[in-house]
Design a protein around this motif. Structure first.
Motif, PDB file in Angstrom:
ATOM      1  N   ALA A  14     -24.968  29.383  -5.853  1.00 51.75           N
ATOM      2  CA  ALA A  14     -25.697  29.086  -4.612  1.00 51.75           C
ATOM      3  C   ALA A  14     -24.723  28.920  -3.450  1.00 51.75           C
ATOM      4  O   ALA A  14     -24.942  29.437  -2.357  1.00 51.75           O
ATOM      5  CB  ALA A  14     -26.545  27.831  -4.782  1.00 51.75           C
ATOM      6  N   SER A  15     -23.630  28.213  -3.700  1.00 48.16           N
ATOM      7  CA  SER A  15     -22.616  28.018  -2.664  1.00 48.16           C
ATOM      8  C   SER A  15     -22.019  29.363  -2.245  1.00 48.16           C
ATOM      9  O   SER A  15     -21.848  29.642  -1.047  1.00 48.16           O
ATOM     10  CB  SER A  15     -21.529  27.077  -3.190  1.00 48.16           C
ATOM     11  OG  SER A  15     -20.452  27.044  -2.295  1.00 48.16           O
ATOM     12  N   ALA A  16     -21.728  30.212  -3.240  1.00 48.75           N
ATOM     13  CA  ALA A  16     -21.169  31.536  -2.941  1.00 48.75           C
ATOM     14  C   ALA A  16     -22.153  32.355  -2.108  1.00 48.75           C
ATOM     15  O   ALA A  16     -21.762  33.047  -1.161  1.00 48.75           O
ATOM     16  CB  ALA A  16     -20.838  32.271  -4.242  1.00 48.75           C
ATOM     17  N   LEU A  17     -23.441  32.252  -2.442  1.00 51.04           N
ATOM     18  CA  LEU A  17     -24.445  33.016  -1.697  1.00 51.04           C
ATOM     19  C   LEU A  17     -24.627  32.458  -0.279  1.00 51.04           C
ATOM     20  O   LEU A  17     -24.842  33.220   0.669  1.00 51.04           O
ATOM     21  CB  LEU A  17     -25.779  33.024  -2.454  1.00 51.04           C
ATOM     22  CG  LEU A  17     -26.895  33.874  -1.841  1.00 51.04           C
ATOM     23  CD1 LEU A  17     -26.449  35.314  -1.594  1.00 51.04           C
ATOM     24  CD2 LEU A  17     -28.134  33.867  -2.739  1.00 51.04           C
ATOM     25  N   GLU A  18     -24.515  31.142  -0.133  1.00 51.83           N
ATOM     26  CA  GLU A  18     -24.588  30.551   1.223  1.00 51.83           C
ATOM     27  C   GLU A  18     -23.470  31.118   2.098  1.00 51.83           C
ATOM     28  O   GLU A  18     -23.698  31.477   3.259  1.00 51.83           O
ATOM     29  CB  GLU A  18     -24.471  29.032   1.140  1.00 51.83           C
ATOM     30  CG  GLU A  18     -25.749  28.342   0.670  1.00 51.83           C
ATOM     31  CD  GLU A  18     -25.516  26.978   0.034  1.00 51.83           C
ATOM     32  OE1 GLU A  18     -26.468  26.438  -0.546  1.00 51.83           O
ATOM     33  OE2 GLU A  18     -24.379  26.472   0.098  1.00 51.83           O
ATOM     34  N   HIS A  19     -22.280  31.213   1.540  1.00 48.95           N
ATOM     35  CA  HIS A  19     -21.162  31.779   2.304  1.00 48.95           C
ATOM     36  C   HIS A  19     -21.384  33.274   2.585  1.00 48.95           C
ATOM     37  O   HIS A  19     -21.191  33.745   3.702  1.00 48.95           O
ATOM     38  CB  HIS A  19     -19.845  31.589   1.546  1.00 48.95           C
ATOM     39  CG  HIS A  19     -19.362  30.173   1.537  1.00 48.95           C
ATOM     40  ND1 HIS A  19     -19.439  29.355   0.433  1.00 48.95           N
ATOM     41  CD2 HIS A  19     -18.794  29.419   2.497  1.00 48.95           C
ATOM     42  CE1 HIS A  19     -18.945  28.165   0.726  1.00 48.95           C
ATOM     43  NE2 HIS A  19     -18.544  28.172   1.968  1.00 48.95           N
ATOM     44  N   GLU A  20     -21.781  34.004   1.539  1.00 45.55           N
ATOM     45  CA  GLU A  20     -21.923  35.461   1.689  1.00 45.55           C
ATOM     46  C   GLU A  20     -23.050  35.815   2.652  1.00 45.55           C
ATOM     47  O   GLU A  20     -22.964  36.796   3.396  1.00 45.55           O
ATOM     48  CB  GLU A  20     -22.167  36.102   0.314  1.00 45.55           C
ATOM     49  CG  GLU A  20     -21.956  37.603   0.285  1.00 45.55           C
ATOM     50  CD  GLU A  20     -20.543  38.006   0.692  1.00 45.55           C
ATOM     51  OE1 GLU A  20     -19.582  37.291   0.361  1.00 45.55           O
ATOM     52  OE2 GLU A  20     -20.406  39.046   1.377  1.00 45.55           O
TER      53      GLU A  20
ATOM     54  N   LEU B  39     -32.280  33.017  -5.221  1.00 39.28           N
ATOM     55  CA  LEU B  39     -31.611  33.112  -6.522  1.00 39.28           C
ATOM     56  C   LEU B  39     -32.590  32.977  -7.700  1.00 39.28           C
ATOM     57  O   LEU B  39     -32.212  33.210  -8.841  1.00 39.28           O
ATOM     58  CB  LEU B  39     -30.527  32.029  -6.635  1.00 39.28           C
ATOM     59  CG  LEU B  39     -29.242  32.312  -5.858  1.00 39.28           C
ATOM     60  CD1 LEU B  39     -28.320  31.113  -5.893  1.00 39.28           C
ATOM     61  CD2 LEU B  39     -28.531  33.551  -6.398  1.00 39.28           C
ATOM     62  N   GLU B  40     -33.820  32.610  -7.403  1.00 41.91           N
ATOM     63  CA  GLU B  40     -34.800  32.471  -8.490  1.00 41.91           C
ATOM     64  C   GLU B  40     -35.145  33.842  -9.066  1.00 41.91           C
ATOM     65  O   GLU B  40     -35.366  34.789  -8.325  1.00 41.91           O
ATOM     66  CB  GLU B  40     -36.098  31.820  -7.956  1.00 41.91           C
ATOM     67  CG  GLU B  40     -35.937  30.350  -7.621  1.00 41.91           C
ATOM     68  CD  GLU B  40     -37.165  29.799  -6.888  1.00 41.91           C
ATOM     69  OE1 GLU B  40     -38.159  30.535  -6.746  1.00 41.91           O
ATOM     70  OE2 GLU B  40     -37.088  28.638  -6.460  1.00 41.91           O
ATOM     71  N   ASP B  41     -35.173  33.891 -10.400  1.00 41.00           N
ATOM     72  CA  ASP B  41     -35.563  35.140 -11.051  1.00 41.00           C
ATOM     73  C   ASP B  41     -37.072  35.150 -11.256  1.00 41.00           C
ATOM     74  O   ASP B  41     -37.571  34.716 -12.278  1.00 41.00           O
ATOM     75  CB  ASP B  41     -34.841  35.289 -12.405  1.00 41.00           C
ATOM     76  CG  ASP B  41     -33.421  35.762 -12.203  1.00 41.00           C
ATOM     77  OD1 ASP B  41     -33.206  36.580 -11.290  1.00 41.00           O
ATOM     78  OD2 ASP B  41     -32.540  35.298 -12.940  1.00 41.00           O
TER      79      ASP B  41
ATOM     80  N   THR C  73     -22.623  38.755  -4.768  1.00 40.93           N
ATOM     81  CA  THR C  73     -22.195  37.569  -5.516  1.00 40.93           C
ATOM     82  C   THR C  73     -22.636  37.653  -6.985  1.00 40.93           C
ATOM     83  O   THR C  73     -22.616  36.651  -7.697  1.00 40.93           O
ATOM     84  CB  THR C  73     -22.787  36.274  -4.904  1.00 40.93           C
ATOM     85  OG1 THR C  73     -24.218  36.356  -4.934  1.00 40.93           O
ATOM     86  CG2 THR C  73     -22.331  36.076  -3.476  1.00 40.93           C
ATOM     87  N   ALA C  74     -23.013  38.867  -7.401  1.00 43.26           N
ATOM     88  CA  ALA C  74     -23.611  39.029  -8.736  1.00 43.26           C
ATOM     89  C   ALA C  74     -22.702  38.553  -9.869  1.00 43.26           C
ATOM     90  O   ALA C  74     -23.178  38.024 -10.864  1.00 43.26           O
ATOM     91  CB  ALA C  74     -24.007  40.483  -8.943  1.00 43.26           C
TER      92      ALA C  74
END
Ligand SMILES: [Zn+2]
Length: 202
Positions: free
Chosen positions: A144-150, A111-113, A136-137
């Motif tokens: 972060a939680s959404a990306l962990e799930h996705e 998630l780091e830009d 998850t954009a």
């Protein structure tokens, strides 16, 4: 190092006596675990501890962010894919469990830009999260939680691209399962394949 040697001595004294017979059987008959677990290398997420499993029960692959690549042909050292192939074709596991977790450092790194370093193994590996990241954009709170799930969903999709997994699903009912472990509270969520939602395991 001293800490590890000390730990081993405690294991030999306290636990080995009760495990000895099991280990002898496993040595004579070989292993026959029913489950392949793909978990994060994170030191806080030990599948054997979480599932109260003993020696011989779980075949475990751990890597950064509990990922599996899509099926790829060609040269290269495909360590994760090799372990998956062994578990499915040789051990004939009944279940492949992708075990994600909260506070995943690999997911946070994705998630780091910042520009990716082309010489970094880690940056290349984290690229496997790009698809999940794109999905998850639009999410602003708890990304972060959404990306962990996705990422668990995407890894399950990647697994389904392996021809021998597709075949094992069709011919012998191999099942693909997603879970996410809460490091802070010890809670476990199970992915419902019908709804795509993660629900707490009670
Ligand atoms: Zn992690």
């Amino acid at each position: 190092m001293d800490h590890l040697i000390e730990g081993y001595r405690i294991y030999r004294e306290k636990r080995w006596p009760e495990l000895q017979a099991l280990h002898r059987r496993l040595a004579e008959r070989g292993q026959s675990p029913k489950t392949l677990v793909i978990a994060c290398a994170d030191s806080r997420v030990d599948p054997a501890t979480i599932f109260n499993a003993g020696p011989g029960e779980l075949f475990v692959v751990r890597n950064v962010a509990n990922l599996a690549p899509p099926f790829e042909q060609g040269a290269g050292f495909h360590g994760v894919s090799a372990a998956i192939e062994f578990a499915v074709l040789q051990l004939k596991v009944e279940t492949i469990l992708v075990l994600g977790h909260a506070q995943c450092g690999g997911v946070a790194a994705a998630l780091e830009d910042r520009p990716r370093n082309p010489n970094s193994f880690l940056d290349a590996w984290i690229g496997l999260l790009d698809k999940a990241k794109a999905r998850t954009a639009g999410i602003e709170s708890e990304r972060a939680s959404a990306l962990e799930h996705e990422s668990i969903r995407v890894t399950l999709e990647n697994l389904a691209t392996f021809p021998f997994i597709e075949q094992a699903i069709a011919e012998r009912g191999l099942s693909l399962v997603g879970m996410r472990y809460g490091v802070a509270d010890g809670g476990l969520e199970l992915l419902d394949p019908k709804t795509g939602a993660f629900n707490p395991v009670l």
